[in-house]
Enzyme design. Structure first.
Site, mmCIF file in Angstrom:
data_model
loop_
_atom_site.group_PDB
_atom_site.id
_atom_site.type_symbol
_atom_site.label_atom_id
_atom_site.label_comp_id
_atom_site.label_asym_id
_atom_site.label_seq_id
_atom_site.Cartn_x
_atom_site.Cartn_y
_atom_site.Cartn_z
ATOM 1 N N GLU A 51 1.448 5.279 12.462
ATOM 2 C CA GLU A 51 0.077 4.919 12.801
ATOM 3 C C GLU A 51 -0.062 3.420 13.100
ATOM 4 O O GLU A 51 -0.691 3.032 14.070
ATOM 5 C CB GLU A 51 -0.818 5.294 11.603
ATOM 6 N N ASP A 52 0.550 2.613 12.262
ATOM 7 C CA ASP A 52 0.242 1.184 12.308
ATOM 8 C C ASP A 52 1.388 0.269 12.735
ATOM 9 O O ASP A 52 1.216 -0.941 12.798
ATOM 10 C CB ASP A 52 -0.229 0.714 10.916
ATOM 11 N N HIS A 100 4.087 6.713 5.295
ATOM 12 C CA HIS A 100 2.920 7.412 5.852
ATOM 13 C C HIS A 100 2.116 6.620 6.878
ATOM 14 O O HIS A 100 1.443 7.193 7.717
ATOM 15 C CB HIS A 100 2.007 7.928 4.738
ATOM 16 N N ASP A 134 -3.261 8.387 -0.692
ATOM 17 C CA ASP A 134 -3.546 7.304 0.252
ATOM 18 C C ASP A 134 -5.011 6.887 0.119
ATOM 19 O O ASP A 134 -5.344 5.709 -0.019
ATOM 20 C CB ASP A 134 -3.243 7.825 1.670
ATOM 21 N N HIS A 138 0.817 -1.226 0.000
ATOM 22 C CA HIS A 138 0.000 0.000 0.000
ATOM 23 C C HIS A 138 0.851 1.277 0.000
ATOM 24 O O HIS A 138 0.735 2.090 -0.927
ATOM 25 C CB HIS A 138 -0.997 -0.050 1.167
ATOM 26 N N ASP A 157 -25.828 15.644 -22.783
ATOM 27 C CA ASP A 157 -24.391 15.808 -22.998
ATOM 28 C C ASP A 157 -23.607 14.713 -22.291
ATOM 29 O O ASP A 157 -22.939 14.944 -21.295
ATOM 30 C CB ASP A 157 -23.914 17.201 -22.567
HETATM 31 MN MN MN Z 1 -2.466 4.542 4.167
#
Ligand code: MN
Length: 696
Positions: free
Chosen positions: A76-77, A72, A139, A48, A260
């Site tokens: 966080e993870d 990134h 992301d 990812h 259109d």
């Molecule tokens: Mn991400």
């Protein structure tokens, strides 16, 4: 998935000076940190961030952005920390990763309008660097591309909704139309699966029926322009199902009526050719007046430039045509990002300029129709964002003033406010704040909230705090008056009243503190007799008779007058017993009794002055009050009840002024004496219905 060497080569492809070793280190770092974590697709998690970095290389972004994209999700993870990232990749990248991490937190906040609101707030606060936002958008785009792997339908819905409401509009705002369209399409598929399938089928039918109409029309356009000597590129496409669906919903039409469906793009060599091409198309086919837009001479706020027009192709089919140069095209599809990629070298103002650009775009209000109509970000139009001198951001409703701001920062700050500097200049406290204002509150230890503030504050917090402070202040004043009256009451009971007697009395009255009693006395919520009974039970039995007599008595006696001389109380100053008074003896009219500070006396009327005093038990004098009420139903009834409870007769009442949210009355009130009038004034001031009460 992009391999390590592929990613590095891509970056080197547009930036030969990029730090190869650093890029490699970041790639390895994210692979190691994410370790065996997996995506819902079953792919290793690190695929990812690598894909997101790949999206960033498409925009030819600098190596810091590419590395930020790679890292990134690590903070966080994974077990990685910002400190660790700073140690390995330096402060700039650490700051960017921190920014993206903070933006990610909002996703976990609330799944409602507030989430959108908070995002904007965070966005402004965090996007001191546009690259943070770009990584965040990439992301989200990649997460949308892989959304179908997520098993929980509820989670898919939530992510799709959030994308539709927040990220797609955001991409639009910064001009990233490619991102916006793809996000919308993917979210639409998730949110409206049936409509998505139906529209897909209809478009398919149309394609087979017309047998490649799009290509045929594109060719005709190219030929028409070539005949006029213009060498252009023409590409055609069908609108994607979401934009068709949006048109159907907005115009309340069905699929057949959406005319259109095809749009064409003409890429010219230069600006002059764009206008030339436009002229040729307008003379070859009928164009639709009102559909023509010149965004070349007047670009959109986000920098978008193009000519737009709609043509009637073979008298029946409406087609959209956009005409632009190649450079404009690049910039249009990737907005600020393209600008970033191409203009990196000539940014004398550095990132400050980027912040300004971004805020201008996100806050663009003069282009509101164009950009806000269909975006949920429109909800921010009734909000403003203002900063403290230290840079803390506060969100307030539109129309909010420096006083609202002060109370938003802290209730104590609001209470001590005496002035404000807005963007470094002294401004009146009532000045409505503008987006981006830096507000410095000037405070003073002795300041207190002012009644007049209620006339301009807009936040509930400020309003409540001001009311509370005013009530407290009034309560103190009323209790002060109560204290004075209490001494008189205490003198009338047949016992010496000390601290102990008061404590006992409070118990009997079920009151907590001495101040409560003084306030009750001052505001006439308790009668003298009740107080006396509480102090010395049984003490009022003997005075009951005389008290009743006093209440019935309605005569005025004045000492200092020759017996038999008639007098009247002057109507200019309405003296009441307790006021210092003088008499004016007028030829043939008897004596006019005035308060000593009456302005008529000062004018030196042609009359003799008599030094007068009130007699005992003078009653029935009329005091004149000016009372300012909150203009809402029931306030007048409330004060009428208050007069009745205090045994005061209203003689006349006139409405003198409307000054929303207030309404003023002049009231002539029959009272026993000055103390009576003072207590009524105190009671008025303590009332929620009353903004101001004074004697005039
Ligand atoms: Mn991400």
């Amino acid at each position: 998935m992009l391999r390590q060497y592929e990613l590095v080569e891509r970056v080197l492809g547009y930036d030969p000076d990029a730090d190869q070793a650093l890029l490699n280190r970041a790639y390895v770092y994210t692979v190691q940190k994410h370790g065996s974590q997996q995506r819902a697709s079953g792919d290793p998690y690190f695929s990812h961030p690598v894909e997101v970095a790949g999206l960033m290389t498409d925009l030819k972004l600098d190596q810091e952005t590419i590395i930020t994209a790679l890292l990134h999700d690590t903070v966080e993870d994974t077990l990685a920390t910002i400190e660790d990232i700073e140690a390995n990749f330096g402060p700039e990248i650490a700051r960017l990763v921190d920014g993206v991490t903070k933006l990610s937190k909002i996703e976990q906040m609330a799944e409602n309008e507030r989430a959108a609101e908070n995002l904007r707030k965070f966005l402004l606060a965090m996007s001191e660097d546009i690259r943070v936002l770009l990584v965040k958008l990439a992301d989200r785009l990649h997460n949308m591309r892989t959304l179908h792997f997520i098993k929980s339908p509820a989670k898919r819905q939530r992510i799709a909704r959030e994308t539709m409401d927040i990220y797609a509009p955001l991409a639009e705002r910064v001009g990233m139309y490619e991102y916006m369209r793809e996000m919308q399409l993917l979210a639409f598929e998730q949110l409206e699966p049936e409509a998505f399938a139906t529209l897909g089928r209809r478009l398919e039918e149309l394609r087979s029926k017309d047998g490649g109409q799009v290509d045929a029309i594109a060719l005709k356009i190219k030929q028409a322009l070539a005949e006029s000597g213009l060498m252009v590129e023409v590409s055609g496409r069908e609108k994607h199902p979401y934009s068709i669906w949006k048109k159907m919903a907005e115009r309340h039409v069905n699929f057949e009526q959406v005319t259109d469906i095809m749009a064409f793009r003409v890429i010219c060599e230069n600006e002059a050719d764009c206008y030339h091409a436009l002229g040729v198309l307008h003379t070859t086919w009928q164009f639709l007046p009102g559909k023509f837009k010149d965004y070349i001479s007047t670009p959109k706020v986000n920098g978008y430039r193009s000519l737009h027009t709609s043509l009637m192709y073979e008298n029946s089919m409406r087609v959209e045509v956009q005409i632009r140069t190649r450079e404009m095209h690049q910039r249009n599809e990737f907005g600020l990002a393209a600008h970033w990629a191409y203009k990196q070298d000539d940014r004398p103002d550095g990132q400050v300029g980027w912040l300004r650009d971004l805020i201008e775009i996100v806050d663009a209000s003069h282009d509101a129709e164009e950009m806000l109509e269909h975006t949920r970000l429109a909800i921010y139009q009734d909000r403003i964002f203002a900063f403290t001198p230290k840079g803390a951001l506060f969100q307030l409703p539109k129309g909010a003033t420096a006083v609202d701001f002060a109370f938003a920062v802290h209730t104590d700050l609001g209470a001590l406010t005496v002035g404000a500097k807005i963007n470094g200049r002294h401004m009146p406290l009532r000045t409505p704040l503008q987006n981006g204002d830096v507000v410095e509150i000037i405070k003073s230890k002795n300041a207190e909230p002012q009644l007049s503030w209620l006339g301009f504050v807009v936040t509930g917090k400020a309003r409540a705090a001001i009311r509370r402070a005013l009530r407290m202040k009034e309560r103190e004043e009323v209790a002060g008056i109560g204290r004075m009256l209490f001494d008189g009451i205490a003198a009338r009971v047949p016992a010496k009243i000390g601290k102990k007697a008061i404590r006992e009395a409070l118990k009997r009255l079920e009151m907590e503190e001495e101040d409560d009693l003084m306030f009750a006395i001052g505001s006439a919520r308790i009668s003298d007799r009740e107080v006396m009974e509480a102090l010395v039970p049984g003490s009022t039995a003997e005075i009951e008779e005389s008290a009743d007599w006093a209440r019935r008595e309605k005569t005025i006696s004045i000492r200092g007058l020759t017996p038999g001389v008639g007098f009247k109380l002057a109507e200019c100053c309405h003296p009441v017993p307790g006021d210092r008074i003088v008499g004016l003896r007028k030829q043939g009219e008897g004596v006019e009794v005035h308060a000593i500070d009456c302005f008529h006396l000062a004018q030196g009327e042609d009359a003799d002055w008599l030094d007068l005093n009130w007699g005992n038990r003078s009653q029935g004098a009329v005091g004149r009050l000016r009372v300012t009420l909150y203009d809402r139903p029931g306030t007048l009834a409330e004060i009428a009840g208050l007069f009745a409870r205090n045994l005061a007769n209203v003689k006349t009442l006139s409405h003198t002024q409307d000054d929303p949210p207030f309404s003023s009355y002049d009231i002539d009130l029959e009272v026993q004496d000055l103390a009576h009038l003072t207590r009524i004034l105190s009671a008025l001031r303590a009332s929620d219905a009353v903004a101001q009460a004074e004697r005039i």
